[in-house]
Design a protein around this motif. Sequence first.
Motif, PDB file in Angstrom:
ATOM      1  N   LEU A 359       5.515 -70.411  -6.292  1.00 44.94           N
ATOM      2  CA  LEU A 359       3.994 -70.957  -6.253  1.00 44.94           C
ATOM      3  C   LEU A 359       3.924 -72.298  -7.285  1.00 44.94           C
ATOM      4  O   LEU A 359       4.273 -72.077  -8.559  1.00 44.94           O
ATOM      5  N   PHE A 360       2.959 -72.967  -6.926  1.00 42.54           N
ATOM      6  CA  PHE A 360       2.492 -74.237  -7.896  1.00 42.54           C
ATOM      7  C   PHE A 360       1.378 -74.636  -7.706  1.00 42.54           C
ATOM      8  O   PHE A 360       0.619 -74.551  -6.621  1.00 42.54           O
ATOM      9  N   TRP A 361       0.678 -75.360  -8.556  1.00 44.67           N
ATOM     10  CA  TRP A 361      -0.578 -75.758  -8.796  1.00 44.67           C
ATOM     11  C   TRP A 361      -0.708 -76.948  -9.524  1.00 44.67           C
ATOM     12  O   TRP A 361      -0.269 -77.113 -10.799  1.00 44.67           O
ATOM     13  N   PHE A 362      -1.043 -78.229  -8.960  1.00 44.41           N
ATOM     14  CA  PHE A 362      -1.301 -79.440  -9.674  1.00 44.41           C
ATOM     15  C   PHE A 362      -2.818 -79.601 -10.393  1.00 44.41           C
ATOM     16  O   PHE A 362      -3.662 -79.311  -9.637  1.00 44.41           O
ATOM     17  N   HIS A 363      -2.868 -80.003 -11.623  1.00 41.69           N
ATOM     18  CA  HIS A 363      -4.074 -79.947 -12.033  1.00 41.69           C
ATOM     19  C   HIS A 363      -4.130 -81.119 -13.177  1.00 41.69           C
ATOM     20  O   HIS A 363      -2.975 -81.639 -13.569  1.00 41.69           O
ATOM     21  N   ARG A 364      -5.119 -81.523 -13.669  1.00 43.13           N
ATOM     22  CA  ARG A 364      -5.148 -82.220 -14.917  1.00 43.13           C
ATOM     23  C   ARG A 364      -4.608 -81.596 -16.211  1.00 43.13           C
ATOM     24  O   ARG A 364      -4.583 -80.435 -16.255  1.00 43.13           O
ATOM     25  N   SER A 365      -3.836 -82.240 -17.025  1.00 41.98           N
ATOM     26  CA  SER A 365      -3.556 -81.753 -18.335  1.00 41.98           C
ATOM     27  C   SER A 365      -4.467 -81.053 -19.360  1.00 41.98           C
ATOM     28  O   SER A 365      -5.634 -81.666 -19.130  1.00 41.98           O
ATOM     29  N   GLY A 406       0.151 -74.121  -3.966  1.00 40.75           N
ATOM     30  CA  GLY A 406       1.025 -74.470  -3.094  1.00 40.75           C
ATOM     31  C   GLY A 406       2.440 -73.700  -2.951  1.00 40.75           C
ATOM     32  O   GLY A 406       2.460 -72.607  -4.040  1.00 40.75           O
ATOM     33  N   PHE A 407       3.240 -73.672  -2.190  1.00 39.70           N
ATOM     34  CA  PHE A 407       4.112 -72.671  -2.032  1.00 39.70           C
ATOM     35  C   PHE A 407       5.543 -73.570  -1.501  1.00 39.70           C
ATOM     36  O   PHE A 407       5.472 -74.635  -0.771  1.00 39.70           O
ATOM     37  N   THR A 408       6.619 -73.204  -1.807  1.00 37.68           N
ATOM     38  CA  THR A 408       7.940 -73.372  -1.061  1.00 37.68           C
ATOM     39  C   THR A 408       8.588 -72.448  -0.433  1.00 37.68           C
ATOM     40  O   THR A 408       8.096 -71.255  -0.586  1.00 37.68           O
TER      41      THR A 408
END
Length: 433
Positions: A359-365, A406-408
């Motif tokens: 599982l992954f999640w993009f966001h601001r630092s 998100g997922f792979t």
Amino acid sequence: MKSYGSSEELFLRAKKVVPGGVHSPVRSFRSVGGTPVFFQAAKGPLLTDVSGKEYLDYCLSFGPLLLGHRDPEVEEVVRETASLAWSFGAAEPYSLELAEWIVSRIPWVEKIRFVNSGTEAVMSALRVARAATGRNKILKFDGCYHGHLDSLLVKAGSGLAGEASSDSAGIGSELIGNTLVLPLDDESAVAELFAREGKNIAVLVIEPLPANYGLLVQRKEFLQKIVEIARSHGALVLFDEVISGFRVGLRGMSGELGIRPDLVTYGKIIGGGFPVGAYAGRADLLDLVAPQGPVYQAGTLSASPFGMRAGLATLVKCERENVYSVLEERTKRLTDGLLAIFRKYDPDSDWSVTAHSSLFWFHRSTPSPIRTVDSIPNGHKEAFANVFHLLLTEGIYLAPSGYEVGFTSLAHTSEILEKTFDLAEKAFKKNKV
């Protein structure tokens, strides 16, 4: 393939006969803007829209497709199942095989009941918890989603700690009066609430890996402590592993944390992509369920032969091929590669990523890990929407919301990852022209 016209045409038609034009809100693209893409086919890591354009899929039906779309082994089982039966509404051997497989591998799953969705699973587990304890109140946490059940579709209120307010129209105060809500990552708040309400709380329910409002990875110490507090007051512990169960590992987050819940809910992967949910746990608790006990729960289409057989085929392959370690490595490679591209072309935005297993999640630092809803940076929604559409234009499909993860999948091979990087680079280059 059949000709359907464009996504724009289909969306206009859909809005005339379907609320908002979709059958689940996030599909509407309301969070990111624009017109939702209508898909007509999928295979492996690919989605094909109604115009014939292909997309690399990192939404994966919001998680269940651990092997990718229409994995050949699973598809063979599905085709065989279609030649045997579509639905029984009666006892059959397929759910028994899946139940025995799960029970034999997860020590805290002594018995299991299959239903049709995660929402139904949580609803049923809460009913069992109330019956077992003779108490009415539930404790949940802001940032965790447990389906669209009235008593759990709530958020923290503005008054005393633990108060809740409706998170949806149509839910009266009488339906949420027994639901208490606290922030994540705050053991002291849990202790204070139990000191005041402990004798009334039937169950503490939490996603051990909150993945419905961003990816809010919790401290192991926090989870261990709140479980200890709940049990010291006679409350049960329900882990909602509808997303994390069998995706982060064969024993889910419960196994990773070394915490044995009293009740646990599953979904997503155990159906191999078909609609399936389950609630499980201690035998004495599950024995309260009808027809053995007084807790009524039923479902005409529960334990569909398609979901049971596809789910078992999926889990067997995951175990045999050590899928979890493979996906963890691929997810890290994907997120490292995309993050480098994001930062290269958008250096001022300071992108970061939170990932766990596949599982992954993009966001601001942020200065520290994001563990609560309040810690999500301002402007995240708008920043994600921009990136979402850049990637979508070039054929990369993410979940259409900055708050979905998100997922792979096993279908995301090294070749597919390289193609993803090429398309992402192309997307950002175009945006700079």
